[in-house]
Design a protein around this motif. Structure first.
Motif, PDB file in Angstrom:
ATOM      1  N   MET A  43     -10.171  64.797  40.500  1.00  0.00           N
ATOM      2  CA  MET A  43      -9.795  66.067  39.883  1.00  0.00           C
ATOM      3  C   MET A  43     -10.588  66.366  38.621  1.00  0.00           C
ATOM      4  N   GLY A  44     -11.308  65.367  38.107  1.00  0.00           N
ATOM      5  CA  GLY A  44     -12.079  65.587  36.884  1.00  0.00           C
ATOM      6  C   GLY A  44     -11.202  65.919  35.694  1.00  0.00           C
ATOM      7  N   ILE A  45     -10.119  65.188  35.556  1.00  0.00           N
ATOM      8  CA  ILE A  45      -9.136  65.504  34.522  1.00  0.00           C
ATOM      9  C   ILE A  45      -9.717  65.423  33.119  1.00  0.00           C
ATOM     10  N   ASP A  46     -10.593  64.435  32.871  1.00  0.00           N
ATOM     11  CA  ASP A  46     -11.097  64.246  31.514  1.00  0.00           C
ATOM     12  C   ASP A  46     -11.950  65.417  31.021  1.00  0.00           C
ATOM     13  N   ALA A  47     -12.361  66.310  31.939  1.00  0.00           N
ATOM     14  CA  ALA A  47     -13.163  67.466  31.529  1.00  0.00           C
ATOM     15  C   ALA A  47     -12.329  68.740  31.431  1.00  0.00           C
ATOM     16  N   MET A  48     -11.032  68.635  31.687  1.00  0.00           N
ATOM     17  CA  MET A  48     -10.170  69.822  31.677  1.00  0.00           C
ATOM     18  C   MET A  48      -9.743  70.201  30.274  1.00  0.00           C
ATOM     19  N   PRO A  49      -9.413  71.483  30.043  1.00  0.00           N
ATOM     20  CA  PRO A  49      -8.769  71.881  28.787  1.00  0.00           C
ATOM     21  C   PRO A  49      -7.431  71.168  28.656  1.00  0.00           C
ATOM     22  N   LEU A  69      -4.248  72.411  30.680  1.00  0.00           N
ATOM     23  CA  LEU A  69      -4.449  72.203  32.113  1.00  0.00           C
ATOM     24  C   LEU A  69      -4.355  70.718  32.448  1.00  0.00           C
ATOM     25  N   MET A  70      -4.882  69.863  31.563  1.00  0.00           N
ATOM     26  CA  MET A  70      -4.791  68.421  31.761  1.00  0.00           C
ATOM     27  C   MET A  70      -3.329  67.982  31.820  1.00  0.00           C
ATOM     28  N   THR A  90     -11.608  63.595  20.843  1.00  0.00           N
ATOM     29  CA  THR A  90     -11.165  64.934  21.228  1.00  0.00           C
ATOM     30  C   THR A  90     -10.445  65.614  20.082  1.00  0.00           C
ATOM     31  N   PHE A 129      -7.228  61.034  39.593  1.00  0.00           N
ATOM     32  CA  PHE A 129      -7.698  61.567  38.305  1.00  0.00           C
ATOM     33  C   PHE A 129      -9.207  61.788  38.331  1.00  0.00           C
ATOM     34  N   VAL A 156      -1.743  69.159  35.178  1.00  0.00           N
ATOM     35  CA  VAL A 156      -2.150  68.385  36.353  1.00  0.00           C
ATOM     36  C   VAL A 156      -1.545  66.987  36.326  1.00  0.00           C
TER      37      VAL A 156
END
Length: 484
Positions: free
Chosen positions: A364-370, A373-374, A413, A361, A377
């Protein structure tokens, strides 16, 4: 050994060696890296069938015992586990109640076969829905849905359906290894998994996730809300399942003549005998007790199943002797399932699964994804991780806390955090690709009605379509109704 199987085995060994030789990350215990190496080895064996499932189980247990035995412990790196303690970890799944539940379900299926009740019930169902393969597939899906409303165990539901489907195959005078057997048995397994998602009380892993969510967020998801969120997905996937299975496997059925018509076969069976009536009573009692578990009594599904088996074995009032039923129980199936649970447990205890999830995670930088897309992934990672788990309950215990931590660690968020966790719980039940990824899959696999390759051929399109539908629902329906 066939050449392709030999190559697959060499590939599994090569991947095992590569993972073992990779530099050990500081945040991953050495034993965790070795557990992940065995996971990669196991997944390749399971997907390619380079060796039979029972043989793969013995190889996995041996590797775990040796590799973990000569590894430093997580708690104190100066101390080695030792092969004795490592072997205990490697066979820990054999004491799982899930294994006993699968074993009991296999005994119940054997009882229906020995008494011939499975054939009688199958003929009655065929007389109502028709004998065309497509109609039988629809009937299987409907029965899976109805049982999911009442029986809180996927294995118990499989134990109810499997012998009936074997009876349908027998009613056509076909071998259980026929295409019809594969068609109906795979349909049943995939349908059970689909409705594990659609109905809150259909699977134990749902309760595990809800426990985590209540602890972290202080919320519960009512039965009706869960149904509103997930049932539309399950309904669509049930339709998809019908088309996938009827296009994938097309059995050649013998023509029905006056001499072998359904009605004629029912007449030829004659009146039900005492053993059949006793088995009906036992099966009905189990179904009622499973349905009312936690409501009218405190007995769990596995205890009820073992009690039912005990009654069936009592001389005089039972169904059969141990000598009669023992040859019909595929012990290899139980060994494989128990080994799969052991591997999941080892991945937990060695922190291999947790490290794999959390570090993936972060990379992949999940916390910055739309948002969508989050979801895409996380769901894809969830599906891939499931390949190493024989128990969705164990996977939920690993994955859901990590997703909760991810949500809790994010800035405020525009989406509903618990909703994202719940969607990942839906994906936890995606055990569509390999039989070993669910107890119902292993129970059905033990009937020898289908091959792993047939199961994978159905599982891949179902997984892909189900995954895309999860993403689509996240972009539309679940946002419209306020889940996200």
């Amino acid at each position: 050994m066939e050449k392709k199987n030999f190559i697959s085995l060499l590939a599994a060994i090569a991947v095992l060696a590569i993972v073992l030789l990779l530099p050990n990350p500081e945040t991953l215990p050495i034993v965790g890296q070795r557990a992940l190496a065995v996971l990669a080895f196991a997944v390749i064996l399971w997907m390619t069938e380079a060796v039979s499932y029972p043989v793969s189980a013995i190889m996995i247990v041996s590797l775990l015992a040796v590799l973990i035995g000569f590894s430093p412990t997580v708690e104190d790196p100066s101390v080695m586990y030792g092969t004795s303690d490592a072997l205990e970890m490697a066979i820990s799944g054999f004491s799982s109640t899930a294994v006993l539940l699968v074993a009991g379900a296999l005994v119940l299926a054997a009882a229906m076969e020995i008494t011939g009740l499975h054939r009688r019930v199958a003929l009655l169902i065929m007389s109502k829905v028709g004998s065309k393969p497509g109609n039988l597939v629809i009937g299987t899906i409907i029965v899976s849905f109805v049982l999911a409303l009442f029986v809180p165990s996927a294995t118990a539901r499989a134990g109810t359906i499997v012998p009936i489907l074997l009876g349908i195959v027998a009613a056509f005078g076909l071998a259980k290894t026929s295409k019809l057997g594969a068609l109906l048995m795979i349909t049943a397994v995939q349908s059970i998994s689909i409705w594990n998602i659609g109905i809150k009380t259909a699977a134990a892993q749902n309760m595990v996730a809800l426990g985590f969510m209540e602890s972290q967020f202080g919320i519960d998801i009512p039965w009706g809300n869960w149904f509103l969120y997930a049932a539309p997905w399950s309904i669509i996937m049930s339709v998809v399942l019908y088309f996938v299975m009827t296009k994938l496997i097309k059995p050649d059925l013998p023509e029905t003549t006056e001499g072998n018509s359904i009605e004629q076969q029912l007449q030829n069976l004659g009146k039900m005998g005492g053993k059949e009536w006793r088995l009906i009573f036992i099966a009905a009692a189990l179904l009622i007790l499973w349905t009312t578990e936690g409501v009218l009594h405190p007995l769990d599904s596995t205890t009820l199943m073992i009690m039912g088996v005990a009654v069936m074995l009592i001389p005089g009032i039972g169904i059969f002797s141990w000598k009669e039923v023992q040859p019909k129980i595929p012990l290899g199936t139980l060994v494989v399932f128990a080994t799969g649970i052991s591997l999941g447990t080892v991945l937990l205890e060695t922190e291999g699964a947790t490290w794999l999830s959390s570090n993936s995670f972060e990379l992949m930088g999940i916390d910055a994804m739309p948002l969508v897309l989050m979801v895409a992934v996380l769901a894809l990672f969830n599906i891939l991780l499931h390949l190493g788990f024989a128990s969705a309950t164990s996977l939920a215990a690993v994955f859901i806390p990590i997703v909760i931590a991810l949500v809790a660690g994010m800035e405020p968020t525009s989406f509903y955090g618990p909703g994202l966790v719940l969607i990942m719980q839906f994906v936890i039940s995606f055990g569509f690709i390999l039989p070993i990824n669910s107890p119902q899959g292993m129970l059905a696999y033990g009937t020898d009605t289908f091959t792993v390759k047939q199961f994978i051929k159905s599982g891949i399109p179902i997984t892909v379509i189900g995954y895309l539908l999860i993403v689509l629902f996240s972009a539309t329906y679940w946002q419209w109704i306020g889940l996200l």
